[in-house]
Design an enzyme around this catalytic site. Sequence first.
Site, PDB file in Angstrom:
ATOM      1  N   THR A 133      -5.513   1.975   0.916  1.00 26.70           N
ATOM      2  CA  THR A 133      -5.941   2.219  -0.464  1.00 26.70           C
ATOM      3  C   THR A 133      -7.277   1.600  -0.820  1.00 26.70           C
ATOM      4  OG1 THR A 133      -5.175   2.107  -2.767  1.00 26.70           O
ATOM      5  CG2 THR A 133      -4.830   0.161  -1.450  1.00 26.70           C
ATOM      6  N   THR A 146       6.890 -15.731   5.767  1.00 27.33           N
ATOM      7  CA  THR A 146       7.022 -14.333   5.873  1.00 27.33           C
ATOM      8  C   THR A 146       5.648 -13.537   5.971  1.00 27.33           C
ATOM      9  OG1 THR A 146       7.982 -14.623   3.691  1.00 27.33           O
ATOM     10  CG2 THR A 146       8.628 -12.702   5.059  1.00 27.33           C
TER      11      THR A 146
HETATM   12  O1  DON Z   1      -1.402  -2.183  -3.553  1.00 22.66           O
HETATM   13  C1  DON Z   1      -1.020  -1.576  -4.554  1.00 22.66           C
HETATM   14  O2  DON Z   1       0.123  -1.663  -4.967  1.00 22.66           O
HETATM   15  C2  DON Z   1      -1.980  -0.673  -5.281  1.00 22.66           C
HETATM   16  N1  DON Z   1      -3.324  -1.117  -5.059  1.00 22.66           N
HETATM   17  C3  DON Z   1      -1.772   0.737  -4.838  1.00 22.66           C
HETATM   18  C4  DON Z   1      -2.694   1.706  -5.538  1.00 22.66           C
HETATM   19  C5  DON Z   1      -2.256   3.108  -5.469  1.00 22.66           C
HETATM   20  O3  DON Z   1      -1.242   3.457  -4.935  1.00 22.66           O
HETATM   21  C6  DON Z   1      -3.123   4.066  -6.141  1.00 22.66           C
HETATM   22  N2  DON Z   1      -2.547   5.375  -6.032  1.00 22.66           N
HETATM   23  N3  DON Z   1      -2.194   6.071  -6.893  1.00 22.66           N
END
Ligand code: DON
Length: 529
Positions: free
Chosen positions: A356, A338
């Site tokens: 992010t 996947t």
């Molecule tokens: O990939 C992830 O799930 C996290 N690194 C996301 C981080 C995130 O959304 C920060 N925002 N508030």
Amino acid sequence: MVVSARIEASEIGRDILKKGGNAFDAMIATELALAVAYPYAGNIGGGGFMVYRKANGTIGALDYREKAPLAATKNMYLDEFNKVIPEKSTLGAFAIGVPGTIAGIFAVHEKFGSLSFKDILKPVIALAYKGVIVTQKQEKRIKDYQPLFLKVNKDSILFDKPWKANDTIKYPALAKTLERISKHGKDGFYKGETAKILAQFIQDNGGIITEEDLAKYQAIWRDPITFNYDDLKIISMAPPSSGGICLAQMMKMIEPFPIDEFGHNSVKTIQVITEAERRSYADRSYFLGDPDFVDIPKKHLISSKYAKQRMEDFSFKRATLSSDVSHGDIQITESDETTHYSIIDQYGNAIAATTTLNGAFGSKLYCSELGFFLNNEMDDFSSKPGTPNMFGLIGAEANSIAPEKRMLSSMTPTIVEKNGALYMSVGTPGGSTIITSVLQTILNVHEHKMSMQEAVNAPRFHHQWLPDVIFMEPNAFDANLIGELESLGYNTNEERSPVIGKVDGILVLNDKSYEAGADHRGDDAAAGF
Ligand code: DON
């Protein structure tokens, strides 16, 4: 139409569309414009995921997630007593995963780009030189994180200054880095001068990323997770994000209940959603990780049959205790491989992308010479089974650290079809709360007949199995409703999360018009024509 965390980025994306570019060209421009205008999360030092649906109905997904450096080891964040060392996976150079964003946008351009890369980058580079106006919310964010910038960075950085709303911050160093990328392509980041400066900078600050790590990084095209809910078909991100699988599990568990009749955010609706979330997050922690390293029983996890089994012990009379819930019992092992923004172009192509640095401003380590923050994505691994990460998420072997492995994510860029036609593009930041925020937004539109903006505005709540608490946005839920939930055995908390998610989405109203939902919880804004 483009909807993102900053109006400057939405407008740059919109202008690319106006010039005749497609949603993929606009995605590249928006992603990089966010790296300039929204350094809090927009990035070239991080990574993300993108889901697309072309006008002809073909779908796909791109994984440009960071990965562990070659020198990473399973116990790299543990002390000699086998305890997780506080802040080691969240602050500074040792927390950085090998960035994926630049590889991601080049993979997109290679496959779907219609304008030249240089033309796409031009307005972004111009924005970096011209500068971006500080908003009220940004002033506060920068101020809040300045103590950590001082702690992590050896020298003073751009963001140490007392920036105020309406000031303009210019980004000449970032502009120069973007110019190198514009000139040399992907190698302008992963090889040559930028890579040399970056690897040296990370190592000088105690990190382990090398030029070899950068040169080896590749984005990967993945098959999205797809499933049906009523007359909707949901297309969402596959592992190494947990987003698509957990969204599928939750929606499959919710589907048999008439939550439209129960009503939006009524006690019964909150119960059903909470219990679905509880069970899915328990599965997440056990089964999910990088699919290139672990076998995930994907088909079984998202089947209606399994969802039904998981909800068999649920009763409206009493909350299930998380201590009584563990991951589901699955014997079969399959080995089949996947700041969110949404774009729909004038040709009918749609993308949903979530990108992010992990924490706010990532690891807080800022490379002044290159002009960007570096991620702290290594914290998304499970440093030690059973010990929560910064989002309180608990993981197991499936998400343990290994060289070149991708850390499990919750990012859930999602596209929805209705009766076979494009219907919605949606997603959000918010760490562990991402999946539930996307879930509740889709349900708000589909079950509760809200407009896109109403669906985004509506108060949200979140349960992630452990801790056994419903987190609720403050002052948004009636005291009687909370009292009723408590009397049914639910623990609630309105203090921990001032906001849950910052959802951006686009809803297709008809062939000619789209409605954007831009989250007022941030500075998010839409631009269209
Ligand atoms: O990939 C992830 O799930 C996290 N690194 C996301 C981080 C995130 O959304 C920060 N925002 N508030």
